[in-house]
Enzyme design. Structure first.
Site, mmCIF file in Angstrom:
data_model
loop_
_atom_site.group_PDB
_atom_site.id
_atom_site.type_symbol
_atom_site.label_atom_id
_atom_site.label_comp_id
_atom_site.label_asym_id
_atom_site.label_seq_id
_atom_site.Cartn_x
_atom_site.Cartn_y
_atom_site.Cartn_z
ATOM 1 N N HIS A 175 -0.976 -15.655 -12.659
ATOM 2 C CA HIS A 175 -1.019 -15.745 -11.095
ATOM 3 C C HIS A 175 -1.046 -14.179 -10.360
ATOM 4 O O HIS A 175 -0.397 -14.136 -9.552
ATOM 5 C CB HIS A 175 -0.046 -16.403 -10.642
ATOM 6 C CG HIS A 175 0.183 -17.773 -11.066
ATOM 7 N ND1 HIS A 175 1.304 -18.680 -10.863
ATOM 8 C CD2 HIS A 175 -0.713 -18.703 -11.610
ATOM 9 C CE1 HIS A 175 1.304 -19.919 -11.297
ATOM 10 N NE2 HIS A 175 -0.310 -19.891 -11.831
ATOM 11 N N PRO A 176 -1.809 -13.204 -10.912
ATOM 12 C CA PRO A 176 -1.902 -12.003 -10.341
ATOM 13 C C PRO A 176 -2.495 -11.975 -8.814
ATOM 14 O O PRO A 176 -3.461 -12.605 -8.858
ATOM 15 C CB PRO A 176 -2.532 -11.119 -11.430
ATOM 16 C CG PRO A 176 -3.619 -12.191 -12.028
ATOM 17 C CD PRO A 176 -2.741 -13.459 -12.319
#
Length: 551
Positions: free
Chosen positions: A482-483
């Site tokens: 989930h960057p």
């Protein structure tokens, strides 16, 4: 629609001129291509470094095992060695194919919490509150359960319930209820506190990615061109305005002119990387890399946030988990037949089936932990399942305070950037990690789990103190992919784009992907990225109309 996937050396250096050039055909780019090209008076070029999404393992949900860390579909990034992970470096999957991460991710439909978006607005971003963004979530949604105040039906983005359950997961849900975590059926109504099965982006047991949902329906439009195998290398800037994109196709350099705007949709890694390669970013970094500074913007590539999942594992008895079936030839054949005959069974599984949102301590306003619970266990992603029955209760801090960065290592567009999430560097994150492991132990010890006699395998019951637990989190923690945040939206000195997603100080340039999030959402980030693209398309069209009117 023009599709140039097979174009060769006959193409001249000047590729053409379009109103909008979108870089990246991932979760955001496919939405932008669809929405912008819906106006026949607008010409759109969509550039994608990867190839078509016709790989069989993209369609089969369990195929994420074969699409991640596969250069056919993944950039195959790695982080730098992380001090918070006790010196480990992690594989960092990012989609490199039509559909981007929606072609290789966990398929979980999740919006986050209303407070996330209200927080964005309070940070100085008008138009981004929960009430503002909810219509965009609903616009694209096609929820098989029907439309209501919070959900849409008839849109492109298919949402369905899971197609299987497991006794061990049902028991975990009951155990969570015992300790005060309510059972719920819907995580997407503004406050996701509770425990239940995830809803997924599938259509009758087949992965539903943004290429199929948004791009394919637009393929025959004469005003949309899609170029695969096109590696963007630089945004061309004239004065204080972006005027086009340089890219490499079939080994030859090309250039396309953008009459209106260049729109970056390359994600939290790709978008800041391309800005830096184009001379837009920290002047000190660019000069170190031998790149002329076109525009000083120190926030480019900073503010990286990600969800670190702590993978606790418990051996169990008196039940079957996926471990036994996956380690048996007969079991694997059975799973294959079940899928290809009925589109059911373990091959339809998202990586995680059961979710749980809970507070790590009662003082929290809303849940700050998310569980992804799986009826399987393994040492690390890509390894075979353990030879004993077990389940994994991965838990992540939804609102980490640690911040990292994405910075180019050289002026070579083909070189991967340095990715430093800086997991567990904030003391508060280490404290939450310790609390999360203790909470997991409480759930496992509840009466509903007793018949399975859970035995903690990782990190192990002997790990007890805060320091020991935080170190153990570093040993067993890994990214949950989930960057966000590396081109953050705002008006402060570190902001890269404003509330209309325009790059500050450069005309004709916008970013519309997960990198613009000022603060990470409280949940999985793919569907929020689609929402961002939906809203961006509206703003782009509004600004175009305003420009025409002004003329």
């Amino acid at each position: 629609m023009w599709h140039y996937a097979g174009l060769g050396a006959a193409v001249t250096e000047k590729f053409g001129s379009f109103d909008y050039v979108v870089v990246g055909a991932g979760s955001a780019g496919c939405v932008l291509a669809n929405r912008l090209s819906a106006d026949p008076d607008i010409s759109v070029l969509l550039l994608e470094a990867g190839g078509k999404d016709n790989y069989i393992w993209i369609r089969i949900p369990i195929g994420y095992l074969y699409t991640q860390n596969n250069p056919r579909t993944d950039w195959c990034f790695k982080t730098e060695a992380e001090a918070g992970l006790n010196g480990r470096a992690l594989n960092y999957p990012r989609g490199r194919v039509l559909g981007g991460c929606s072609s290789i991710n966990g398929m979980i439909y999740m919006r986050g919490q209303a407070r996330d978006y209200d927080g964005w607005r309070q940070l100085g971003n008008p138009g981004w509150s929960w009430d503002d963004v909810l219509p965009y979530f609903k616009r694209s949604e096609d929820n098989v359960l029907g439309a209501d105040e919070f959900h849409g039906q008839g849109g492109e983005w298919r949402v369905e319930p899971m197609r299987l359950t497991w006794d061990i997961l049902d028991a975990f849900r009951a155990a969570a209820a015992e300790i005060g975590i309510p059972k719920i059926d819907d995580f997407n109504r503004g406050n996701n506190e509770g425990c239940g099965y995830f809803h997924v982006n599938q259509r009758r047991g087949v992965r539903w990615n943004t290429a199929r949902a948004f791009l394919r329906p637009a393929m025959n439009r004469p005003n949309l061109a899609v170029v695969t195998g096109a590696q963007a290398s630089r945004i061309r800037v004239a004065g204080r305005r972006a005027v086009g994109v340089e890219f490499v196709k079939d080994g030859a350099p090309r250039y396309v002119e953008a009459r209106g705007e260049v729109i970056l949709a390359s994600g939290a890694i790709g978008s800041p990387q391309l800005l830096q390669l184009s001379g837009i970013g920290s002047g000190a970094l660019l000069q170190e890399r031998g790149i002329a500074v076109a525009h000083e913007l120190s926030g480019v590539g900073e503010n990286l946030q990600d969800h670190l999942q702590i993978r606790t594992v418990f051996k169990v008895r008196n039940t079957r988990t996926l471990n036994e079936r996956a380690n048996s030839l007969v079991g694997r054949i059975g799973m294959g037949l079940e899928y290809f005959l009925f589109k059911r069974g373990p091959l339809t599984m998202a990586p995680s089936q059961l979710g749980c949102f809970v507070k790590s301590d009662p003082a929290r306003e809303t849940p700050n932990l998310e569980y992804h619970v799986q009826p399987l266990s393994l040492d690390k992603f890509g390894d075979p399942c353990h030879p004993f029955p077990a389940f994994t209760a991965s838990v992540c801090n939804l609102r980490p305070e640690s911040r990292g960065s994405v910075r180019i290592k050289s002026a070579d567009p083909a070189a991967h950037p340095a990715i430093r999430p800086n997991y567990l560097t904030a003391e508060s994150d280490r404290r939450v990690a310790a609390d999360a492991i203790r909470l997991t132990r409480r759930i496992a010890a509840a009466k509903a789990m007793a018949r399975f006699a859970p035995e903690e395998y990782r990190p192990g019951a002997s790990v007890q103190s805060d320091d020991e637990l935080a170190r153990a989190a570093g040993d067993i923690g890994t990214t949950i992919f989930h960057p966000v945040g590396t081109c953050k939206m705002g008006s402060d000195a570190a902001a890269v784009v404003d509330a209309r997603l325009a790059v500050r100080g450069i005309g004709g340039l916008r970013v519309a992907d997960a990198s613009i999030m000022p603060v990470i959402t409280s949940g999985n980030t793919n569907s929020p990225t689609i929402m961002i693209a939906e809203k961006a398309a509206d703003m782009i069209r509004e600004d175009r109309r305003a420009s025409v009117t002004a003329q």
